[in-house]
Design a protein around this motif. Structure first.
Motif, short mmCIF file in Angstrom:
data_model
loop_
_atom_site.label_atom_id
_atom_site.label_comp_id
_atom_site.label_asym_id
_atom_site.label_seq_id
_atom_site.Cartn_x
_atom_site.Cartn_y
_atom_site.Cartn_z
N ASP A 70 46.79 3.46 5.40
CA ASP A 70 46.39 4.78 4.89
C ASP A 70 45.03 4.66 4.22
O ASP A 70 44.87 3.85 3.29
CB ASP A 70 47.48 5.20 3.88
CG ASP A 70 47.37 6.64 3.38
OD1 ASP A 70 46.50 7.38 3.88
OD2 ASP A 70 48.16 6.99 2.49
N HIS A 113 50.13 5.28 -3.83
CA HIS A 113 51.54 4.97 -3.56
C HIS A 113 51.67 3.65 -2.83
O HIS A 113 50.77 3.24 -2.09
CB HIS A 113 52.12 6.09 -2.68
CG HIS A 113 51.28 6.40 -1.47
ND1 HIS A 113 51.46 5.78 -0.26
CD2 HIS A 113 50.19 7.22 -1.32
CE1 HIS A 113 50.53 6.24 0.59
NE2 HIS A 113 49.75 7.09 -0.03
N HIS A 163 55.15 6.57 2.34
CA HIS A 163 55.05 6.65 0.88
C HIS A 163 56.20 5.89 0.25
O HIS A 163 57.36 6.26 0.42
CB HIS A 163 55.05 8.11 0.41
CG HIS A 163 53.84 8.87 0.90
ND1 HIS A 163 53.91 9.82 1.87
CD2 HIS A 163 52.55 8.78 0.56
CE1 HIS A 163 52.69 10.30 2.10
NE2 HIS A 163 51.84 9.68 1.32
N THR A 201 48.21 2.12 -2.10
CA THR A 201 46.94 2.82 -1.96
C THR A 201 46.38 3.15 -3.35
O THR A 201 47.13 3.29 -4.32
CB THR A 201 47.06 4.14 -1.18
OG1 THR A 201 47.69 5.12 -2.02
CG2 THR A 201 47.86 3.97 0.10
N GLU A 230 43.70 6.24 -4.37
CA GLU A 230 43.09 7.39 -3.68
C GLU A 230 42.70 8.50 -4.63
O GLU A 230 43.19 9.63 -4.54
CB GLU A 230 44.03 7.91 -2.59
CG GLU A 230 45.49 8.10 -3.01
CD GLU A 230 46.36 8.56 -1.84
OE1 GLU A 230 46.04 9.62 -1.27
OE2 GLU A 230 47.34 7.88 -1.53
N GLU A 270 39.96 6.69 -0.24
CA GLU A 270 41.23 5.96 -0.31
C GLU A 270 41.19 4.66 0.48
O GLU A 270 40.62 4.60 1.57
CB GLU A 270 42.36 6.83 0.27
CG GLU A 270 43.72 6.14 0.37
CD GLU A 270 44.81 7.04 0.96
OE1 GLU A 270 44.48 8.02 1.65
OE2 GLU A 270 45.99 6.74 0.71
#
Ligand code: MF3
Ligand code: CO
Length: 278
Positions: free
Chosen positions: A135, A198, A205, A229, A231, A263
Motif C-alpha cells: 500500500d 495501519h 488493513h 503503513t 500515510e 504513503e
C-alpha cells in the motif's frame, strides 16, 4: 517443547516485549510480527505497487481523467499477475483512489473528472500479489501549483519521511505521530485524525492503527517484524473532514481547502526499517 506458531520470533524480542509490558507500555500481539517469508512476499507485492505508481507518474498530465488513471492501474496490475486491493473492497468500485485538491482520500476515479493545470492529486495504490498486500501513495502536481499548495505537498512528503525515521525497533508509535504533528504545526498546516496508517501484509488493513499525531514515548512499542503503513494526510486549513453522502467514500476537507498525503509500507528490521514500496 512442542513447535509453536511463534517459534520464529527471537527470544530477545519476546523478552523486550515482556519488559516493556511490565513497565506499563502497550505492546504488539505476536500475531503482528511477520516471518521473513511473509516480508519477502510483501516486498514482492511492493515491487508491483511501485511499478504502478511509476507508470502513473510517467503518464499523468493535464486533460487526463481520473478514470484513465484507474485504467492504467487496473491493467498494469493484472498484467503483472496481481489484483488491485481497492477493487470491490467493502464495495469500493474502482482499482485505485484518486483524490484531487480538497479531497483528502478515497476519491473514486470517474470519467467526468479532468485534471487541470494547478491541481494536486493523491494516487493511492494498493496491490495483492500471491496473497500479500502492499500500500503506497504519492502526490502529483499538474503543471504548477500555487506556492502555498506546493508547500503543502512538500510538507506532506516530509511528514512521511520524518514519520519513517521514527519507526525504529523499541521506539513507540507515538513518536511517529509526534514527529508528523510537530512538522505540520511548524508550517501552520493541520493533521487529519479521522484516518490512520495501519498494519498491512496478510490483509489490507490489520492492527495496529498508526496515528499521525501523538506523544513521544506513548503508544504501542515497535518491534522487528512489524509491517505497517505511514500515510499522513495534511490539510491547508482545518483538520476536519466529511464523507460525501452521494458515494459514501469521498473524504473532503470541511473547509474545502486542499489536502495532501504520501504513503509507504515499511517493515521494522532489527536495526531500523525497510521501505517495501520504494
Ligand atoms: N489505500 C487506502 C489506505 O491507504 C485504503 C483505501 S480503501 C478503498 O489505507 F477501498 F478506498 F480502496
Ligand atoms: Co494505507
Amino acid at each position: 517443547m512442542g513447535k509453536g506458531k511463534y517459534d520464529f520470533i527471537d527470544k530477545e524480542i519476546i523478552e523486550k516485549i515482556e519488559y516493556y509490558k511490565s513497565r506499563g507500555h502497550r505492546v504488539p500481539k505476536l500475531s503482528m510480527i511477520k516471518t521473513p517469508e511473509q516480508i519477502e512476499g510483501i516486498r514482492a507485492s511492493g515491487v508491483i505497487n511501485t511499478g504502478v505508481l511509476d507508470l502513473v507518474a510517467s503518464e499523468i498530465h493535464a486533460g487526463m481523467t481520473t478514470l484513465e488513471i484507474d485504467k492504467l492501474v487496473h491493467d498494469y496490475t493484472f498484467d503483472h499477475g496481481a489484483v488491485p486491493a481497492p477493487l470491490n473492497y467493502e464495495g469500493f468500485p474502482k482499482s485505485v483512489c484518486t483524490s484531487v485538491n480538497e479531497v483528502v482520500c478515497h476519491g473514486i476515479p470517474n470519467e467526468f473528472e479532468v485534471l487541470e493545470e494547478g491541481d494536486i492529486i493523491n494516487v493511492d495504490v494498493s496491490t495483492i500479489y500471491k496473497g500479500y498486500y502492499s500500500d503506497a501513495s504519492r502526490m502529483f502536481v499538474i503543471g504548477q501549483a500555487k506556492p502555498r499548495v506546493q508547500k503543502l505537498v512538500d510538507v506532506a512528503r516530509e511528514a512521511l519521511k520524518v514519520g519513517i525515521q521514527e519507526a525504529q525497533p523499541y521506539a513507540f508509535l507515538g513518536n511517529i505521530g509526534n514527529a508528523i504533528e510537530t512538522l505540520a504545526r511548524q508550517h501552520h498546516f493541520s493533521v487529519v485524525t479521522d484516518f490512520c496508517g495501519h498494519g498491512v501484509g496478510l490483509e489490507f488493513h490489520e492492527e495496529p492503527e498508526v496515528e499521525h499525531v501523538g506523544t513521544r514515548g506513548r503508544g504501542m512499542l515497535i518491534v522487528p517484524g512489524m509491517v505497517f503503513t505511514i500515510e499522513p494526510m495534511i490539510n491547508m486549513g482545518v483538520p476536519d473532514v466529511f464523507i460525501d453522502e452521494e458515494d459514501g467514500w469521498t473524504v473532503v476537507t470541511e473547509d474545502e481547502k486542499p489536502s495532501a498525503q504520501w504513503e509507504h509500507t515499511i517493515a521494522i528490521t532489527p536495526d531500523g526499517n525497510e521501505i517495501l514500496t520504494y
